[in-house]
Design a protein around this motif. Structure first.
Motif, PDB file in Angstrom:
ATOM      1  N   GLN A 365      -0.259   0.493  -2.239  1.00 57.46           N
ATOM      2  CA  GLN A 365      -1.399   1.277  -1.941  1.00 57.46           C
ATOM      3  C   GLN A 365      -1.845   2.034  -3.099  1.00 57.46           C
ATOM      4  OE1 GLN A 365      -1.056   4.115   1.382  1.00 57.46           O
ATOM      5  NE2 GLN A 365      -2.997   5.130   1.077  1.00 57.46           N
ATOM      6  N   VAL A 366      -3.050   1.864  -3.710  1.00 65.92           N
ATOM      7  CA  VAL A 366      -3.587   2.458  -4.891  1.00 65.92           C
ATOM      8  C   VAL A 366      -4.509   3.861  -4.466  1.00 65.92           C
ATOM      9  CG1 VAL A 366      -4.971   2.465  -6.948  1.00 65.92           C
ATOM     10  CG2 VAL A 366      -3.488   0.360  -6.088  1.00 65.92           C
ATOM     11  N   ASP A 367      -4.202   4.968  -4.820  1.00 70.83           N
ATOM     12  CA  ASP A 367      -4.973   6.220  -4.717  1.00 70.83           C
ATOM     13  C   ASP A 367      -5.734   6.501  -6.255  1.00 70.83           C
ATOM     14  OD1 ASP A 367      -4.408   6.050  -1.973  1.00 70.83           O
ATOM     15  OD2 ASP A 367      -2.773   7.760  -2.387  1.00 70.83           O
ATOM     16  N   LYS A 368      -6.179   7.481  -6.196  1.00 74.37           N
ATOM     17  CA  LYS A 368      -6.940   8.104  -7.488  1.00 74.37           C
ATOM     18  C   LYS A 368      -5.916   8.033  -8.688  1.00 74.37           C
ATOM     19  CE  LYS A 368      -9.997  11.457  -9.451  1.00 74.37           C
ATOM     20  NZ  LYS A 368     -10.966  12.490  -9.197  1.00 74.37           N
ATOM     21  N   ASP A 369      -4.939   8.969  -8.102  1.00 80.30           N
ATOM     22  CA  ASP A 369      -3.736   9.523  -9.205  1.00 80.30           C
ATOM     23  C   ASP A 369      -2.601   8.863  -9.226  1.00 80.30           C
ATOM     24  OD1 ASP A 369      -5.705  11.343  -9.758  1.00 80.30           O
ATOM     25  OD2 ASP A 369      -5.174  12.818  -8.373  1.00 80.30           O
ATOM     26  N   GLU A 370      -2.427   7.913  -7.961  1.00 79.83           N
ATOM     27  CA  GLU A 370      -0.897   7.254  -8.072  1.00 79.83           C
ATOM     28  C   GLU A 370      -1.130   6.084  -7.519  1.00 79.83           C
ATOM     29  OE1 GLU A 370       1.056  10.089  -5.826  1.00 79.83           O
ATOM     30  OE2 GLU A 370       0.241   9.349  -3.673  1.00 79.83           O
ATOM     31  N   VAL A 371      -0.076   5.223  -7.630  1.00 78.78           N
ATOM     32  CA  VAL A 371       0.279   3.873  -7.037  1.00 78.78           C
ATOM     33  C   VAL A 371       1.476   3.901  -6.293  1.00 78.78           C
ATOM     34  CG1 VAL A 371       0.514   1.546  -7.663  1.00 78.78           C
ATOM     35  CG2 VAL A 371      -1.033   2.695  -9.250  1.00 78.78           C
ATOM     36  N   ARG A 372       1.470   3.717  -5.261  1.00 78.40           N
ATOM     37  CA  ARG A 372       2.555   3.554  -4.132  1.00 78.40           C
ATOM     38  C   ARG A 372       3.025   2.119  -3.941  1.00 78.40           C
ATOM     39  NH1 ARG A 372      -0.257   7.727  -1.702  1.00 78.40           N
ATOM     40  NH2 ARG A 372      -0.709   6.477   0.044  1.00 78.40           N
ATOM     41  N   MET A 373       4.301   1.735  -4.043  1.00 76.26           N
ATOM     42  CA  MET A 373       4.741   0.626  -3.384  1.00 76.26           C
ATOM     43  C   MET A 373       6.020   0.672  -2.574  1.00 76.26           C
ATOM     44  SD  MET A 373       7.110  -2.460  -5.423  1.00 76.26           S
ATOM     45  CE  MET A 373       8.462  -1.510  -4.977  1.00 76.26           C
ATOM     46  N   ALA A 374       5.787   0.077  -1.296  1.00 77.74           N
ATOM     47  CA  ALA A 374       7.072   0.214  -0.376  1.00 77.74           C
ATOM     48  C   ALA A 374       7.561  -1.153   0.299  1.00 77.74           C
ATOM     49  CB  ALA A 374       6.182   0.860   0.710  1.00 77.74           C
ATOM     50  N   VAL A 375       8.843  -1.222  -0.022  1.00 73.94           N
ATOM     51  CA  VAL A 375       9.711  -2.247   0.653  1.00 73.94           C
ATOM     52  C   VAL A 375      10.173  -2.075   1.889  1.00 73.94           C
ATOM     53  CG1 VAL A 375      11.680  -3.820   0.224  1.00 73.94           C
ATOM     54  CG2 VAL A 375      10.388  -2.809  -1.932  1.00 73.94           C
ATOM     55  N   CYS A 376       9.618  -2.696   3.001  1.00 67.57           N
ATOM     56  CA  CYS A 376      10.051  -2.742   4.473  1.00 67.57           C
ATOM     57  C   CYS A 376      11.017  -3.886   4.882  1.00 67.57           C
ATOM     58  CB  CYS A 376       8.783  -2.384   5.153  1.00 67.57           C
ATOM     59  SG  CYS A 376       9.112  -1.969   6.985  1.00 67.57           S
ATOM     60  N   ASP A 377      12.084  -3.412   5.604  1.00 64.88           N
ATOM     61  CA  ASP A 377      12.841  -4.519   6.130  1.00 64.88           C
ATOM     62  C   ASP A 377      13.026  -4.245   7.735  1.00 64.88           C
ATOM     63  OD1 ASP A 377      15.410  -2.934   6.996  1.00 64.88           O
ATOM     64  OD2 ASP A 377      15.076  -2.238   4.750  1.00 64.88           O
TER      65      ASP A 377
END
Length: 443
Positions: A365-377
């Motif tokens: 997910q890309v926001d204005k101030d940050e980039v988030r990456m999630a690994v879900c199992d």
């Protein structure tokens, strides 16, 4: 969100502003305001970012020289390779001979070197006060740099001599009072504290890099079976095509189109094997950290290519939901690959005990101030009691685990100005999420 680099720049601007507005206090080395001088000297080293401590050392050497109406000053440190004193910081007034950076004391000044290495202070108001040993060993090669008057004090870390801080006059002789010599010894202690802080940070960075490399090497061992399978695929295809070409040539009436197709397949399989090997060599090579603008999604794709065979081997469904908009982050490609690979392999471990559903998904997910990456199992989920400790060094739930994988993930993400978290999913499995500061540019 401000990253660590921005914070350091703000601190630097604040320090420069404070320096411009304050009144000079160096002269108080000999006056009644010595306590104020020591307080400012200490606080400047504490507040300065670690990578600016060298600049602070240069600045304070200059201020002490000018404040005491001297001609030059220098800081020598023990060289890690030779074990001898070597000049690392030096300042002198214009047109005067300064101690050159890199000057070693062992060959040119053995008496000076041995005296300072023993922790004793060297102080003389005129050269004739120096002992005969000096003129026998040091004078011949060192006379060009010998001042008319000088005080040089030992610099220590934890009681051990690590360097020497010296001040002197070149144009005229001067007398050093016992009180001033003692105060310069206190100044040497503060310089030692600054060097200790810088050394501690450098050792932490070195240890982190060593642990990162060890982690990558450990991962290499864990991936051996799947990597062998991944390389066997193109190699086996090359052999099969080569045998088919040999059969057609021996038949006496080769089909040229079939031969061309077989050659094309061999070239493609060779390129596939080469890319696999190049990617693995890059990942496991021990190298310096080099941050550059990059897309986190590209790192995910590269890691998925590495673990593709492992996913097939474990019967795991692996998918990546790429964002519609990409935003760059400032990072080291190899280290961020390591973070993603560690999280993906942990997810593989989490679902390996499931008989039916073995799913691992990566989302961004890309926001204005940050980039988030999630690994879900789709595993059994993290025990809530363990979440508070899961990123601590040597904490592991695996019977053969080292307990360093997630600790290294946190260390790398923290060094990149980001955060990492873990949570148990409401339905099944767990999610590990990293957040990194975004660079202000988009495609």
């Amino acid at each position: 969100m401000h990253n660590s680099a921005s914070a350091q720049k703000m601190i630097s601007r604040k320090l420069h502003s404070e320096r411009a507005n304050r009144r000079p206090v160096t002269a108080s080395l000999e006056g009644k305001s010595f306590e104020r001088f020591i307080e400012e000297l200490s606080s400047s080293f504490v507040r300065a970012p670690v990578d600016e401590i060298g600049d602070e050392i240069d600045r304070w050497i200059r201020e002490i020289v000018l404040g005491l109406d001297l001609d030059r000053g220098a800081l020598a440190q023990i060289d890690a390779k030779s074990g001898n004193l070597v000049v690392r910081h030096s300042w002198s007034r214009d047109q005067l001979v300064k101690l050159p950076i890199g000057l070693g004391f062992t060959q040119s000044a053995p008496w000076f070197n041995s005296t300072l290495m023993s922790g004793r202070t060297v102080a003389f108001s005129k050269v004739s006060e120096l002992p005969p040993e000096f003129f026998e060993s040091d004078w011949k090669t060192y006379r060009r740099y010998v001042p008319k008057s000088n005080v040089t004090v030992a610099v220590r870390i934890g009681g051990e001599v690590v360097g020497a801080l010296g001040f002197g006059t070149v144009k005229k002789e001067r007398t050093w009072s016992p009180r001033l010599i003692h105060r310069l010894e206190l100044v040497g202690e503060i310089f030692g504290n600054a060097l200790e802080r810088r050394l501690a940070t450098e050792e932490i960075i070195l240890l982190r890099n060593e642990l990162n490399h060890m982690s990558r090497t450990t991962v290499m061992g864990e991936l051996t079976a799947s990597l062998t399978h991944q390389l066997n695929q193109p190699i086996g295809a090359i052999l099969m095509n080569a045998e088919e070409m040999q059969r057609m040539l021996e038949s006496g009436k080769p089909d040229l189109e079939s031969l061309r197709a077989a050659v094309g397949d061999i070239i493609q399989d060779d390129l596939r094997a080469t890319e696999t090997i190049k990617g693995l060599r890059s990942f496991f090579r021990k190298s310096e950290v080099e941050k550059a603008p990059l897309y986190l999604g590209d790192m995910v794709v590269e890691v998925m290519r590495i673990v593709r065979s492992d996913a097939l081997f474990r019967n795991v469904s692996l998918r990546f939901e790429a964002p519609t908009t990409q935003t760059r982050v400032a990072g080291d490609r190899i280290q961020l690959q390591q973070v993603i690979l560690n999280l993906v392999l942990n997810a593989f471990e989490a679902v390996s005990e499931k008989e039916d559903l073995r799913e691992v998904s990566i989302g961004m997910q890309v926001d204005k101030d940050e980039v988030r990456m999630a690994v879900c199992d789709s595993g059994n989920g993290i025990d809530p009691a363990m979440i508070a400790h899961i990123f601590e060094p040597f904490f592991t739930t695996k019977s053969k685990g080292m307990g360093m994988g997630l600790a290294i993930v946190r260390s790398i993400i923290k060094a990149h100005g980001g955060q990492v978290s873990a949570r148990r999913n409401p339905d099944r499995g767990s999610t590990f999420e990293i957040t990194l500061p975004a660079l202000q540019e988009k495609i």
